[in-house]
Design an enzyme around this catalytic site. Structure first.
Site, PDB file in Angstrom:
ATOM      1  N   ILE A  40     -19.486  -0.530  -1.982  1.00  0.00           N
ATOM      2  CA  ILE A  40     -19.068  -1.238  -0.772  1.00  0.00           C
ATOM      3  C   ILE A  40     -18.741  -0.202   0.302  1.00  0.00           C
ATOM      4  CG2 ILE A  40     -17.434  -2.932   0.160  1.00  0.00           C
ATOM      5  CD1 ILE A  40     -19.199  -3.959  -2.209  1.00  0.00           C
ATOM      6  N   TYR A  65     -12.820   7.213 -13.789  1.00  0.00           N
ATOM      7  CA  TYR A  65     -12.977   5.966 -13.026  1.00  0.00           C
ATOM      8  C   TYR A  65     -13.678   4.908 -13.878  1.00  0.00           C
ATOM      9  CZ  TYR A  65     -14.149   2.903  -9.076  1.00  0.00           C
ATOM     10  OH  TYR A  65     -14.261   1.826  -8.226  1.00  0.00           O
ATOM     11  N   ASP A  68       0.856  -1.192   0.000  1.00  0.00           N
ATOM     12  CA  ASP A  68       0.000   0.000   0.000  1.00  0.00           C
ATOM     13  C   ASP A  68       0.891   1.240   0.000  1.00  0.00           C
ATOM     14  OD1 ASP A  68      -3.277   0.228   0.986  1.00  0.00           O
ATOM     15  OD2 ASP A  68      -2.085   2.069   0.867  1.00  0.00           O
ATOM     16  N   THR A  81     -16.707   1.308   2.412  1.00  0.00           N
ATOM     17  CA  THR A  81     -15.292   1.450   2.773  1.00  0.00           C
ATOM     18  C   THR A  81     -14.947   2.939   2.783  1.00  0.00           C
ATOM     19  OG1 THR A  81     -14.327   1.565   0.555  1.00  0.00           O
ATOM     20  CG2 THR A  81     -14.811  -0.644   1.405  1.00  0.00           C
ATOM     21  N   LYS A 126     -12.025   1.354 -15.044  1.00  0.00           N
ATOM     22  CA  LYS A 126     -12.570   0.058 -14.623  1.00  0.00           C
ATOM     23  C   LYS A 126     -12.992  -0.783 -15.830  1.00  0.00           C
ATOM     24  CE  LYS A 126     -11.869   0.496 -10.211  1.00  0.00           C
ATOM     25  NZ  LYS A 126     -10.974  -0.414  -9.468  1.00  0.00           N
ATOM     26  N   ASN A 160      -5.748  -4.603  -6.359  1.00  0.00           N
ATOM     27  CA  ASN A 160      -6.936  -3.988  -5.764  1.00  0.00           C
ATOM     28  C   ASN A 160      -6.835  -2.480  -5.586  1.00  0.00           C
ATOM     29  OD1 ASN A 160      -9.265  -3.834  -3.597  1.00  0.00           O
ATOM     30  ND2 ASN A 160      -7.414  -3.101  -2.558  1.00  0.00           N
TER      31      ASN A 160
END
Ligand SMILES: NC(=O)c1ccc[n+]([C@@H]2O[C@H](COP(=O)([O-])OP(=O)(O)OC[C@H]3O[C@@H](n4cnc5c(N)ncnc54)[C@H](O)[C@@H]3O)[C@@H](O)[C@H]2O)c1
Length: 258
Positions: free
Chosen positions: A198, A165, A36, A200, A169, A95
Site C-alpha cells: 500500500i 516482519y 499513535d 504509505t 504478521k 494497526n
C-alpha cells in the site's frame, strides 16, 4: 452510518492506513480515539476529523492519545481514555506496525540482530496481543463489539530479507483466530485484514526499483491505497459483517491469487 453511536480506537492512526481507518470510522458516525507514538501525525488526524476533511465531518468526537503499542500500560491508558471520554469502547483496529527494527535490518535471516528481531515482534505481534487483551474486556463490558488486526500478505507467504516482519504478521493471523474462538459466543468478533503493498510512508525507504518490483507482484498492476484498506476494516467492524469472525480478509490486488 455504519458506526453510529459507536466508540472506536485505532492504533497507528497518525499516518497511512490507520489514519484512513480513523477517518472512515469518523465519517460513519463513530467517536474515535486516535492512538499513535507520533503526536504530530496523531493530532493531524484528529484535526482532520474535527475539520470534517476527507468526509470525516459526521463524527461526534475525536481524541488523540500518545501510545507505544509495545507497552501494555499504554494500552490500558488508551482504553481508559476511550471509556472516560466517550463512555465505552465498541470497536478497535490494531494497526500500528513497523517493517523492520532499524533501517539496516533488511537482510537475510542470519544477519538480523536479536535487537532488530525483538523490536519488530514487540511492536507488531506483542502490540496486537496487548491490544486484544486490553480491548476485549472493554468490548464485553459494552455488550460486544468488533476488532480488526492489520496483518499483511506477508502473514500468508514469505518475503526475502524481512523475516521478523513475516513472522510477526503470520503471528497476528494466528492470534486473530485464537482470540475469535475464545470470544465467539460473547459477542466479540475478531478478524484480520491482509493488505498487499500500500502506498504509505512505510514504503518510503524503498528505491524506485524496489517499488517497481512491488507493483509487479500485484496482478492489478499497481500498489493499493490506504483508503481501500480502510473500507474493508470499516465493513468488518460494522454490523454488516455480523457472521464474520476469525477470518483473514485480503485486500491485495490479487497478490495471493497468483
Ligand atoms: N503499507 C504497506 O504496504 C502495508 C502492507 C501490509 C500491511 N501493512 C501494515 O499496515 C499497518 C500500517 O502501516 P502503514 O503502511 O499505514 O504505515 P505508516 O508508517 O504510514 O503508519 C504506521 C503508523 O504506526 C505508528 N507506529 C509505529 N510504531 C508504533 C508504536 N510502537 N506505537 C504506536 N504507534 C506506532 C507510526 O507512528 C505511524 O503513524 C502496519 O501494521 C503495516 O505492517 C502495510
Amino acid at each position: 452510518m455504519l458506526l453510529k453511536d459507536k466508540v472506536a480506537l485505532v492504533t497507528g492512526a497518525g499516518s497511512g492506513i490507520g489514519r484512513e481507518v480513523a477517518l472512515a470510522f469518523a465519517r460513519e458516525g463513530a467517536c474515535v480515539v486516535v492512538a499513535d507514538v507520533d503526536a504530530t501525525g496523531g493530532e493531524e488526524t484528529v484535526a482532520r476529523i474535527h475539520a470534517g476533511a476527507d468526509g470525516g465531518g459526521s463524527s461526534p468526537g475525536a481524541l488523540f492519545v500518545r501510545m507505544d503499542v509495545s507497552d501494555p500500560a499504554d494500552h490500558e491508558a488508551a482504553v481508559a481514555s476511550a471509556v472516560q471520554r466517550f463512555g465505552a469502547l465498541h470497536v478497535a483496529c490494531n494497526n500500528a506496525g513497523i517493517a523492520r527494527g532499524s533501517p539496516e535490518a533488511a537482510v537475510p535471516l542470519a544477519q538480523i540482530s536479536a535487537r532488530d528481531w525483538q523490536r519488530v515482534i514487540d511492536v507488531n505481534l506483542s502490540g496486537t496481543f496487548h491490544g486484544l487483551r486490553t480491548q476485549i474486556p472493554a468490548l464485553l463490558a459494552a455488550g460486544g463489539g468488533a476488532i480488526v488486526n492489520v496483518a499483511s500478505v506477508l502473514g500468508q507467504v514469505g518475503n526475502l530479507s524481512l523475516s521478523p516482519y513475516v513472522a510477526s504478521k503470520h503471528g497476528i493471523v494466528g492470534l486473530t483466530r485464537a482470540a475469535a474462538l475464545d470470544y465467539a459466543q460473547q459477542g466479540v468478533r475478531v478478524n484480520a485484514v491482509g493488505p498487499g503493498y500500500i502506498d504509505t510512508p512505510i514504503l518510503s525507504a524503498a528505491s524506485a526499483e524496489a517499488r517497481a518490483r512491488m507493483v509487479a507482484q500485484h496482478p492489478m498492476g499497481r500498489l493499493g491505497g490506504a483508503g481501500e484498506i480502510a473500507e474493508l476494516v470499516l465493513w468488518l467492524c460494522s454490523e454488516r459483517a455480523s457472521f464474520c469472525t476469525g477470518g483473514y480478509y485480503p485486500a491485495d490486488g490479487g497478490f495471493l491469487a497468483r
